[in-house]
Design an enzyme around this catalytic site. Structure first.
Site, PDB file in Angstrom:
ATOM      1  N   HIS A   1      24.161  -2.729  59.951  1.00 24.67           N
ATOM      2  CA  HIS A   1      25.402  -1.956  60.094  1.00 24.67           C
ATOM      3  C   HIS A   1      25.583  -0.991  58.923  1.00 24.67           C
ATOM      4  O   HIS A   1      26.679  -0.528  58.663  1.00 24.67           O
ATOM      5  CB  HIS A   1      26.587  -2.912  60.230  1.00 24.67           C
TER       6      HIS A   1
ATOM      7  N   LYS B   1      13.790   3.388  27.072  1.00 27.33           N
ATOM      8  CA  LYS B   1      14.098   2.625  25.850  1.00 27.33           C
ATOM      9  C   LYS B   1      14.104   3.545  24.642  1.00 27.33           C
ATOM     10  O   LYS B   1      14.992   3.458  23.795  1.00 27.33           O
ATOM     11  CB  LYS B   1      13.055   1.524  25.641  1.00 27.33           C
TER      12      LYS B   1
ATOM     13  N   GLU C   1       6.949  -2.513  39.755  1.00 26.86           N
ATOM     14  CA  GLU C   1       6.405  -2.373  38.401  1.00 26.86           C
ATOM     15  C   GLU C   1       4.879  -2.475  38.399  1.00 26.86           C
ATOM     16  O   GLU C   1       4.222  -1.955  37.508  1.00 26.86           O
ATOM     17  CB  GLU C   1       6.988  -3.454  37.469  1.00 26.86           C
TER      18      GLU C   1
HETATM   19  O1  PA5 Z   1       7.362  -7.702  34.340  1.00 30.87           O
HETATM   20  C1  PA5 Z   1       7.549  -7.393  33.174  1.00 30.87           C
HETATM   21  O2  PA5 Z   1       6.673  -7.478  32.309  1.00 30.87           O
HETATM   22  C2  PA5 Z   1       8.909  -6.910  32.719  1.00 30.87           C
HETATM   23  O3  PA5 Z   1       9.783  -6.742  33.781  1.00 30.87           O
HETATM   24  C3  PA5 Z   1       9.531  -7.888  31.723  1.00 30.87           C
HETATM   25  O4  PA5 Z   1       9.656  -9.139  32.339  1.00 30.87           O
HETATM   26  C4  PA5 Z   1      10.901  -7.416  31.250  1.00 30.87           C
HETATM   27  O5  PA5 Z   1      10.808  -6.122  30.737  1.00 30.87           O
HETATM   28  C5  PA5 Z   1      11.452  -8.341  30.179  1.00 30.87           C
HETATM   29  O6  PA5 Z   1      10.589  -8.405  29.076  1.00 30.87           O
HETATM   30  P1  PA5 Z   1      10.715  -9.529  27.973  1.00 30.87           P
HETATM   31  O7  PA5 Z   1      10.489 -10.851  28.626  1.00 30.87           O
HETATM   32  O8  PA5 Z   1       9.656  -9.219  26.983  1.00 30.87           O
HETATM   33  O9  PA5 Z   1      12.100  -9.440  27.403  1.00 30.87           O
END
Ligand code: PA5
Length: 443
Positions: free
Chosen positions: A305, A419, A284
């Protein structure tokens, strides 16, 4: 102390190229250190190892103790992405792999998928247990945890009543905004704050990770000490800084050798979720603007394996980063057998971990011969301190590496695309126009 070795890259890399990337990594280090880069309003994670007040730790312990007093034996931690992976990584690394715990509740995770079967089976377990819940969402609006929380909340309220539900539910969310904040204020839940300047995937050392790990019965002071130790190692402007070395080498692999995939390898199944946490951190943070190394993970010898075949012999698009654990905390030796039908007597008296270490060495040589460079990160053992070291080391490396790559490590614009479509298909109010358009595309 955490160590890094780049020897497994020697035969692939010219020293002059490596030195060039170290200079680039040092420039990226400066951007992170001086806080001059994109996303510099999300650098709160840097101070968490030594900036977490004792009073906050006491508050986590008071939640743990109040649940103990109620006889809670199951804690459901609800969250997705950075809101659960760090806690799950630490807890799965530290838990006994087979036996139930005696003195601490079992911690399970929900809200990280939308599988109906998963939630139904979780509720089967909840029915048989004495339940509490930690719901975590920084934005307070994420669909997956919101759906799971609605179901778990209803269960807790029906079983224990609304008043006791307020003791059995703890929320971790933004200080002021989001639906979860509104809900927890209205329902009177105890709540903790995800600091504004700490993004999800960098939040494991904030309440997001610390509360679940504490409630699971682990020593969060030791975890923070480990993180602080790694922090002092990676906070020096030097070519010896392991985070600078790691960032330099992985970008060299990507830009100079065309290695598009990095496989994080462990030789201990309890570290499976270290791979999941690390994949989210790097995936990310770096995978944007058409750039980035694809982060994959493998657990050896298990996966030797399966995808071991690809790593040895397939497209030469990858390099490995192996997380070595120097010491096993348990001892199992291989016995002698008078008949030796399995022909294993040559190993009689050896520790199983010795076989694991030899498998790792043999694999290293085979993979290098097969064209797979190897970076090694070593920590002493699997305990809270070393897990804290790994968390902070990888976070700092990720910041440096992403700046070297030329992207903002702290945003995640790509996560929004699915989303919008999902909301339109679920007919969320406000998405009517997109619904028609999407339905046409799906015909
Ligand atoms: O690293 C990030 O920002 C994302 O992976 C969030 O942790 C994830 O989308 C969850 O978001 P939230 O804590 O707002 O529900």
């Amino acid at each position: 102390m955490l160590k890094i070795s780049l020897k497994g890259c020697d035969s692939f890399v010219k020293d002059a190229d490596y030195q060039k990337y170290v200079q680039k990594a040092l420039a990226a280090y400066d951007v992170l250190d001086k806080e001059t880069g994109a996303g510099n309003d999300f650098l709160g994670w840097k101070t968490l190892p030594d900036g977490t007040p004792e009073s906050l730790i006491n508050d986590f312990e008071s939640v743990r103790d109040s649940w103990k007093a109620l006889g809670v034996n199951l804690v459901v931690v609800i969250g997705i992405g950075g809101s659960y992976l760090g806690a799950r990584c630490a807890i799965e690394a530290l838990d006994h792999q087979f036996l139930p715990k005696k003195d601490s509740p079992r911690v399970v995770f929900a809200g990280n998928n939308l599988s109906e079967e998963y939630l139904a089976e979780l509720m089967d377990l909840a029915q048989l247990s004495n339940v509490a819940c930690i719901v975590i969402s920084k934005s307070g609006t994420t669909t997956e945890p919101a759906v799971a929380f609605r179901i778990v909340k209803e269960h807790i309220e029906e079983r224990y009543g609304k008043k006791e539900a307020a003791v059995r539910i703890v929320a971790i969310t933004d200080a002021v905004k989001g639906a979860l904040k509104t809900l927890s204020t209205q329902e009177g839940y105890r709540s903790f704050i995800v600091p504004d300047n700490v993004g999800g995937r960098f939040s494991v050392l904030s309440p997001v990770g610390l509360l679940p790990i504490c409630v699971a019965g682990y020593d969060i002071r030791a975890l923070l000490k480990g993180a602080a130790s790694a922090k002092s190692q990676v906070s020096v402007r030097s070519a010896e800084n392991p985070a600078v070395q790691y960032a330099a080498m992985r970008n060299l692999q990507y830009f100079e050798l065309g290695k598009k995939v990095e496989v994080l390898v462990t030789y201990n199944p309890r570290l499976m979720f270290l791979g999941e946490w690390w994949k989210q951190l790097f995936g990310e943070s770096e995978g944007k603007d058409g750039k980035g190394i694809y982060p994959a993970s493998a657990n050896f010898t298990t996966d030797l394996h399966s995808i071991g075949q690809f790593i040895q012999d397939g497209d030469r698009c990858l390099f490995e980063t192996v997380v070595n654990i120097e010491k096993s905390r348990r001892s199992v030796t291989i016995g002698s057998d008078s008949q030796n039908l399995d022909q294993l007597n040559y190993l009689a008296g050896q520790h199983v971990e010795h076989c694991n270490a030899m498998a790792a060495l043999g694999t290293k040589l085979a993979h290098i011969d097969g064209g797979v460079p190897q970076i090694e990160i070593s920590v002493e053992q699997v305990d809270e301190f070393c897990i804290g070291e790994l968390f902070y080391f990888f976070e700092a490396s990720c910041g440096i590496s992403a700046y070297l790559l030329g992207v903002n490590p702290f945003n995640q614009p790509g996560v929004e695309a699915y989303k919008k479509n999902m909301f339109a298909l679920l007919r969320k109010p406000g998405y009517e126009a997109q619904t028609e358009e999407i339905l046409k595309r799906l015909q």
